[in-house]
Design a protein around this motif. Sequence first.
Motif, PDB file in Angstrom:
ATOM      1  N   PRO A  24      -2.997   2.166   4.759  1.00  0.00           N
ATOM      2  CA  PRO A  24      -3.407   1.487   3.817  1.00  0.00           C
ATOM      3  C   PRO A  24      -1.984   1.756   2.707  1.00  0.00           C
ATOM      4  O   PRO A  24      -1.666   2.550   2.967  1.00  0.00           O
ATOM      5  N   MET A  25      -2.638   1.096   0.952  1.00  0.00           N
ATOM      6  CA  MET A  25      -0.960   1.362   0.509  1.00  0.00           C
ATOM      7  C   MET A  25      -0.975   2.275   0.035  1.00  0.00           C
ATOM      8  O   MET A  25      -2.346   2.671  -0.124  1.00  0.00           O
ATOM      9  N   PRO A  26      -0.688   3.072  -0.890  1.00  0.00           N
ATOM     10  CA  PRO A  26      -0.543   3.168  -1.715  1.00  0.00           C
ATOM     11  C   PRO A  26      -1.473   3.717  -3.136  1.00  0.00           C
ATOM     12  O   PRO A  26      -1.675   4.540  -3.727  1.00  0.00           O
ATOM     13  N   ASP A  27      -1.990   2.395  -3.620  1.00  0.00           N
ATOM     14  CA  ASP A  27      -2.438   2.175  -4.531  1.00  0.00           C
ATOM     15  C   ASP A  27      -4.206   2.011  -4.029  1.00  0.00           C
ATOM     16  O   ASP A  27      -4.624   1.970  -4.766  1.00  0.00           O
ATOM     17  N   MET A  28      -4.301   2.908  -3.016  1.00  0.00           N
ATOM     18  CA  MET A  28      -5.714   2.671  -2.600  1.00  0.00           C
ATOM     19  C   MET A  28      -6.709   3.442  -2.555  1.00  0.00           C
ATOM     20  O   MET A  28      -5.744   4.319  -2.550  1.00  0.00           O
ATOM     21  N   VAL A  29      -7.477   4.237  -2.951  1.00  0.00           N
ATOM     22  CA  VAL A  29      -8.416   5.299  -3.347  1.00  0.00           C
ATOM     23  C   VAL A  29      -7.953   5.820  -2.118  1.00  0.00           C
ATOM     24  O   VAL A  29      -8.569   5.704  -0.643  1.00  0.00           O
ATOM     25  N   SER A  30      -8.197   7.125  -1.775  1.00  0.00           N
ATOM     26  CA  SER A  30      -7.844   7.955  -0.469  1.00  0.00           C
ATOM     27  C   SER A  30      -9.753   8.004   0.004  1.00  0.00           C
ATOM     28  O   SER A  30      -9.363   8.306   1.536  1.00  0.00           O
ATOM     29  N   TRP A  31     -10.918   8.094   0.079  1.00  0.00           N
ATOM     30  CA  TRP A  31     -11.849   8.373   0.419  1.00  0.00           C
ATOM     31  C   TRP A  31     -11.874   7.835   1.663  1.00  0.00           C
ATOM     32  O   TRP A  31     -12.864   7.569   2.078  1.00  0.00           O
ATOM     33  N   ASN A  32     -12.103   6.274   1.559  1.00  0.00           N
ATOM     34  CA  ASN A  32     -12.473   5.434   2.282  1.00  0.00           C
ATOM     35  C   ASN A  32     -11.015   5.019   3.926  1.00  0.00           C
ATOM     36  O   ASN A  32     -11.108   3.812   3.970  1.00  0.00           O
ATOM     37  N   GLN A  33      -9.754   6.070   3.422  1.00  0.00           N
ATOM     38  CA  GLN A  33      -8.540   5.861   3.929  1.00  0.00           C
ATOM     39  C   GLN A  33      -8.692   5.840   5.857  1.00  0.00           C
ATOM     40  O   GLN A  33      -9.588   6.196   6.215  1.00  0.00           O
ATOM     41  N   HIS A  34      -8.621   5.042   6.620  1.00  0.00           N
ATOM     42  CA  HIS A  34      -8.252   5.271   7.583  1.00  0.00           C
ATOM     43  C   HIS A  34      -5.976   5.791   8.108  1.00  0.00           C
ATOM     44  O   HIS A  34      -5.670   5.816   7.206  1.00  0.00           O
ATOM     45  N   PRO A  35      -6.318   6.161   9.361  1.00  0.00           N
ATOM     46  CA  PRO A  35      -4.620   6.773   8.928  1.00  0.00           C
ATOM     47  C   PRO A  35      -4.042   5.340   8.801  1.00  0.00           C
ATOM     48  O   PRO A  35      -3.935   4.456   9.738  1.00  0.00           O
ATOM     49  N   ARG A  36      -2.769   5.868   8.626  1.00  0.00           N
ATOM     50  CA  ARG A  36      -1.551   5.191   7.977  1.00  0.00           C
ATOM     51  C   ARG A  36      -1.089   4.840   9.206  1.00  0.00           C
ATOM     52  O   ARG A  36      -0.630   5.305  10.300  1.00  0.00           O
ATOM     53  N   VAL A  37      -1.324   3.281   9.405  1.00  0.00           N
ATOM     54  CA  VAL A  37      -0.022   2.123  10.456  1.00  0.00           C
ATOM     55  C   VAL A  37       0.645   1.432  10.193  1.00  0.00           C
ATOM     56  O   VAL A  37       0.864   0.442   8.404  1.00  0.00           O
ATOM     57  N   PHE A  38       2.599   1.738   9.987  1.00  0.00           N
ATOM     58  CA  PHE A  38       3.324   0.908   9.979  1.00  0.00           C
ATOM     59  C   PHE A  38       2.934  -0.479  10.267  1.00  0.00           C
ATOM     60  O   PHE A  38       2.876  -0.331  11.552  1.00  0.00           O
ATOM     61  N   LEU A  39       3.416  -1.481   9.849  1.00  0.00           N
ATOM     62  CA  LEU A  39       2.854  -3.247  10.474  1.00  0.00           C
ATOM     63  C   LEU A  39       4.126  -3.728  10.270  1.00  0.00           C
ATOM     64  O   LEU A  39       4.870  -3.705   8.663  1.00  0.00           O
ATOM     65  N   PRO A  40       5.310  -4.331  11.445  1.00  0.00           N
ATOM     66  CA  PRO A  40       6.042  -4.704  10.898  1.00  0.00           C
ATOM     67  C   PRO A  40       6.447  -6.321  10.846  1.00  0.00           C
ATOM     68  O   PRO A  40       6.210  -7.288  10.901  1.00  0.00           O
ATOM     69  N   ILE A  41       5.620  -6.354   9.460  1.00  0.00           N
ATOM     70  CA  ILE A  41       6.096  -7.920   9.024  1.00  0.00           C
ATOM     71  C   ILE A  41       6.807  -8.769   9.179  1.00  0.00           C
ATOM     72  O   ILE A  41       6.268 -10.440   9.003  1.00  0.00           O
ATOM     73  N   VAL A  42       8.100  -8.712   8.497  1.00  0.00           N
ATOM     74  CA  VAL A  42       8.921  -9.382   9.048  1.00  0.00           C
ATOM     75  C   VAL A  42       9.775  -9.378  10.310  1.00  0.00           C
ATOM     76  O   VAL A  42       9.581 -10.491  10.331  1.00  0.00           O
ATOM     77  N   GLN A  43       9.239  -9.391  10.529  1.00  0.00           N
ATOM     78  CA  GLN A  43       9.455  -9.544  12.501  1.00  0.00           C
ATOM     79  C   GLN A  43       8.299  -9.887  13.018  1.00  0.00           C
ATOM     80  O   GLN A  43       8.950 -10.421  14.249  1.00  0.00           O
ATOM     81  N   ASN A  44       7.206 -10.080  12.282  1.00  0.00           N
ATOM     82  CA  ASN A  44       6.368 -11.121  12.682  1.00  0.00           C
ATOM     83  C   ASN A  44       6.131 -12.611  11.909  1.00  0.00           C
ATOM     84  O   ASN A  44       5.194 -13.271  11.685  1.00  0.00           O
ATOM     85  N   GLY A  45       7.433 -12.230  11.649  1.00  0.00           N
ATOM     86  CA  GLY A  45       7.410 -13.768  10.767  1.00  0.00           C
ATOM     87  C   GLY A  45       6.635 -14.528   9.080  1.00  0.00           C
ATOM     88  O   GLY A  45       6.492 -14.840   8.979  1.00  0.00           O
ATOM     89  N   GLY A  46       6.261 -12.728   8.485  1.00  0.00           N
ATOM     90  CA  GLY A  46       5.672 -12.767   7.273  1.00  0.00           C
ATOM     91  C   GLY A  46       4.351 -12.530   7.457  1.00  0.00           C
ATOM     92  O   GLY A  46       4.007 -12.319   6.048  1.00  0.00           O
TER      93      GLY A  46
END
Length: 67
Positions: A24-46
């Motif tokens: 989840p993004m830093p500005d999302m509330v924490s009560w319903n968050q899943h584990p943080r996962v990094f997403l390779p958006i640049v490598q995936n064509g945006g």
Amino acid sequence: MSELKENRARYIEVNADNLPLHCPMPDMVSWNQHPRVFLPIVQNGGEALCPYCGTRYKLVGEVKGHH
């Protein structure tokens, strides 16, 4: 300070300031968050899809000097 958002959005546009992208993004509330996962958006064509919540991220704008 900006208001926290619930992690319910299914489509979020991000820019170079949000890199490296993670869900989840830093500005999302924490009560319903899943584990943080990094997403390779640049490598995936945006575009990237979160494997936990299914939120689709789209990179808008130019990315300079980012690896």
